[in-house]
Design an enzyme around this catalytic site. Structure first.
Site, mmCIF file in Angstrom:
data_model
loop_
_atom_site.group_PDB
_atom_site.id
_atom_site.type_symbol
_atom_site.label_atom_id
_atom_site.label_comp_id
_atom_site.label_asym_id
_atom_site.label_seq_id
_atom_site.Cartn_x
_atom_site.Cartn_y
_atom_site.Cartn_z
ATOM 1 N N PRO A 236 8.681 -59.075 -26.225
ATOM 2 C CA PRO A 236 8.024 -58.232 -25.218
ATOM 3 C C PRO A 236 8.778 -56.923 -25.095
ATOM 4 O O PRO A 236 10.001 -56.915 -24.913
ATOM 5 C CB PRO A 236 8.131 -59.076 -23.936
ATOM 6 C CG PRO A 236 9.281 -59.985 -24.156
ATOM 7 C CD PRO A 236 9.335 -60.250 -25.632
ATOM 8 N N MET A 237 8.066 -55.798 -25.209
ATOM 9 C CA MET A 237 8.704 -54.485 -25.157
ATOM 10 C C MET A 237 7.894 -53.544 -24.288
ATOM 11 O O MET A 237 6.705 -53.307 -24.564
ATOM 12 C CB MET A 237 8.857 -53.919 -26.579
ATOM 13 C CG MET A 237 9.842 -54.701 -27.439
ATOM 14 S SD MET A 237 9.927 -54.123 -29.156
ATOM 15 C CE MET A 237 8.449 -54.893 -29.850
ATOM 16 N N CYS B 181 16.216 -58.135 -18.973
ATOM 17 C CA CYS B 181 16.061 -56.677 -18.939
ATOM 18 C C CYS B 181 17.133 -56.047 -18.047
ATOM 19 O O CYS B 181 17.299 -56.450 -16.897
ATOM 20 C CB CYS B 181 14.678 -56.308 -18.423
ATOM 21 S SG CYS B 181 14.392 -54.513 -18.381
ATOM 22 N N LYS C 194 13.587 -65.979 -21.173
ATOM 23 C CA LYS C 194 14.279 -65.084 -22.101
ATOM 24 C C LYS C 194 15.481 -64.523 -21.357
ATOM 25 O O LYS C 194 15.336 -63.901 -20.309
ATOM 26 C CB LYS C 194 13.372 -63.953 -22.578
ATOM 27 C CG LYS C 194 14.027 -63.053 -23.630
ATOM 28 C CD LYS C 194 13.027 -62.023 -24.166
ATOM 29 C CE LYS C 194 13.634 -61.243 -25.342
ATOM 30 N NZ LYS C 194 14.699 -60.326 -24.918
ATOM 31 N N HIS D 208 18.862 -63.464 -26.096
ATOM 32 C CA HIS D 208 19.318 -62.209 -26.690
ATOM 33 C C HIS D 208 20.833 -62.308 -26.768
ATOM 34 O O HIS D 208 21.515 -62.376 -25.747
ATOM 35 C CB HIS D 208 18.897 -61.029 -25.806
ATOM 36 C CG HIS D 208 19.198 -59.695 -26.415
ATOM 37 N ND1 HIS D 208 18.483 -58.564 -26.112
ATOM 38 C CD2 HIS D 208 20.141 -59.299 -27.309
ATOM 39 C CE1 HIS D 208 18.971 -57.527 -26.786
ATOM 40 N NE2 HIS D 208 19.976 -57.960 -27.518
ATOM 41 N N ASN E 78 17.392 -63.824 -30.470
ATOM 42 C CA ASN E 78 16.904 -62.450 -30.374
ATOM 43 C C ASN E 78 18.096 -61.506 -30.429
ATOM 44 O O ASN E 78 19.186 -61.841 -29.981
ATOM 45 C CB ASN E 78 16.133 -62.277 -29.061
ATOM 46 C CG ASN E 78 15.696 -60.837 -28.808
ATOM 47 O OD1 ASN E 78 15.932 -60.296 -27.731
ATOM 48 N ND2 ASN E 78 15.051 -60.224 -29.771
ATOM 49 N N GLY E 79 17.863 -60.319 -30.998
ATOM 50 C CA GLY E 79 18.897 -59.301 -31.016
ATOM 51 C C GLY E 79 19.412 -59.000 -32.410
ATOM 52 O O GLY E 79 20.010 -59.862 -33.053
#
Length: 338
Positions: free
Chosen positions: A15-16, A98, A137, A169, A209-210
């Site tokens: 998701p971005m 985030c 996440k 992440h 992730n990352g």
């Protein structure tokens, strides 16, 4: 656990914000039929208090598709999750990663890594409200936290709340001193820690992730024992390099797609969008990277970027851009053959 979403989570597109809107997701689905797609983060207050139901709009062809929510109030998140499930999403994901100031001011995102008990209450409330998977996440920690201590405790609480899938992440987030962009690059990656979490929680589906920007790197993480890989910016800026071969290479089924066939598949969608009053650039801005790394990529970007905002611009512009790109690609191939 939703088996379809779980299987799709073997490879997902992150998701971005401002990027993975419904037009972007439709484009990505033309490249891969199997990868799991995510919405931009939608805040629970926007849905529950603002009744911004348009934020849940998506095309049926996007499935499997997950809704990512931001929030920290269990009751509000439960209602937002219910609205998302009613809208047809296959999964509801809670953002605990985030690092932006705006998100922190709303007491959600990565700052929630400091309050695992609250996150667990949010997850429990969301799970009571919906039948679809509720996932998380997260980061490996924030600020001065020690990830080796914080992350196991955090994941333990998530499992206790009923979470069966998480995406980690593999960087800390520095909430003070680094911008969101810097938080995507500066804190060092710690892949071994994520692998150790898989050893500690063998029944928990863990996606990494990352920093992963190739299918080869994704496959290596899967081969090393992780359950899934989530790719962000590379999947947006070089989507064909990540998604056009994903079904065959990552999922072991299906055939490869090409940027050319994807463009042709997008034409009816673009036409329908324009007929509904939409603007060409709303779709084509996500298509600029389709030919990244290939002959004609710069020409493709230039034709679309310069022309999509013009009054009356339509599918003819996209077709013209494709024709010019293919011509340049052919000339480049002929030059190499000489």
């Amino acid at each position: 656990m939703n088996r379809a979403a779980c299987s799709a989570a073997r490879l997902s597109v992150a998701p971005m914000m401002d990027w993975t809107d419904r037009h972007c997701r439709y484009l990505h689905r033309q490249m891969s039929k199997r990868a799991l797609l995510y919405t931009e983060m939608v805040t629970a207050p926007a849905l529950v208090r603002g009744r911004a139901m348009h934020l849940l709009d998506h095309d049926p062809s996007e499935h499997p598709v997950a809704l990512q929510l931001g929030g920290s109030d269990p009751a509000e998140l439960a209602e937002a999750a219910y609205l998302g499930a009613q809208a047809g999403y296959d999964e509801i994901n809670l953002n605990v990663g985030c690092p932006s100031d705006r998100v922190q001011s709303g007491a959600f995102g990565a700052v929630l890594m400091k309050d695992a008990a609250l996150v667990a209450r949010c997850i429990a409330a969301m799970r009571r409200a919906v039948d679809v998977d509720v996932t998380v996440k997260c980061r490996i920690g924030v600020d001065d936290q020690t990830p080796e201590e914080v992350l196991p405790e955090f994941l333990s609480r998530m499992v206790g709340a009923g979470v069966e899938r998480v995406t980690v992440h593999a960087r800390k987030a520095w909430l003070d001193g680094l911008s969101p962009k810097e938080n995507r690059d500066i804190p060092p990656l710690d892949y071994p820690l994520v692998h150790r979490m898989k050893e500690l929680f063998p029944n928990l589906h863990i996606s990494l992730n990352g920093g992963i920007n190739t299918l080869g790197a994704a496959q290596a993480a899967l081969d090393a024992g992780l359950d899934g890989v989530m790719i962000g910016r590379a999947a947006y800026h070089q989507p064909s390099e990540i998604l056009c071969q994903a079904d065959r290479r990552i999922f072991g089924a299906g055939s490869d797609t090409t940027p050319e066939t994807v463009v042709l598949a997008m034409l009816p969608y673009i036409e329908a969008h324009l007929e509904a009053g939409g603007k060409l650039a709303q779709v084509t801005r996500h298509m600029l990277g389709l030919f990244a790394g290939r002959p004609g990529a710069r020409l493709w970007r230039r034709v679309l970027s310069e022309g999509a905002h013009h009054t009356g611009a339509g599918t003819e512009l996209v077709q013209d851009a494709l024709e010019q790109t293919m011509t340049q690609s052919t000339l480049a191939a002929q030059a190499c053959a000489v």
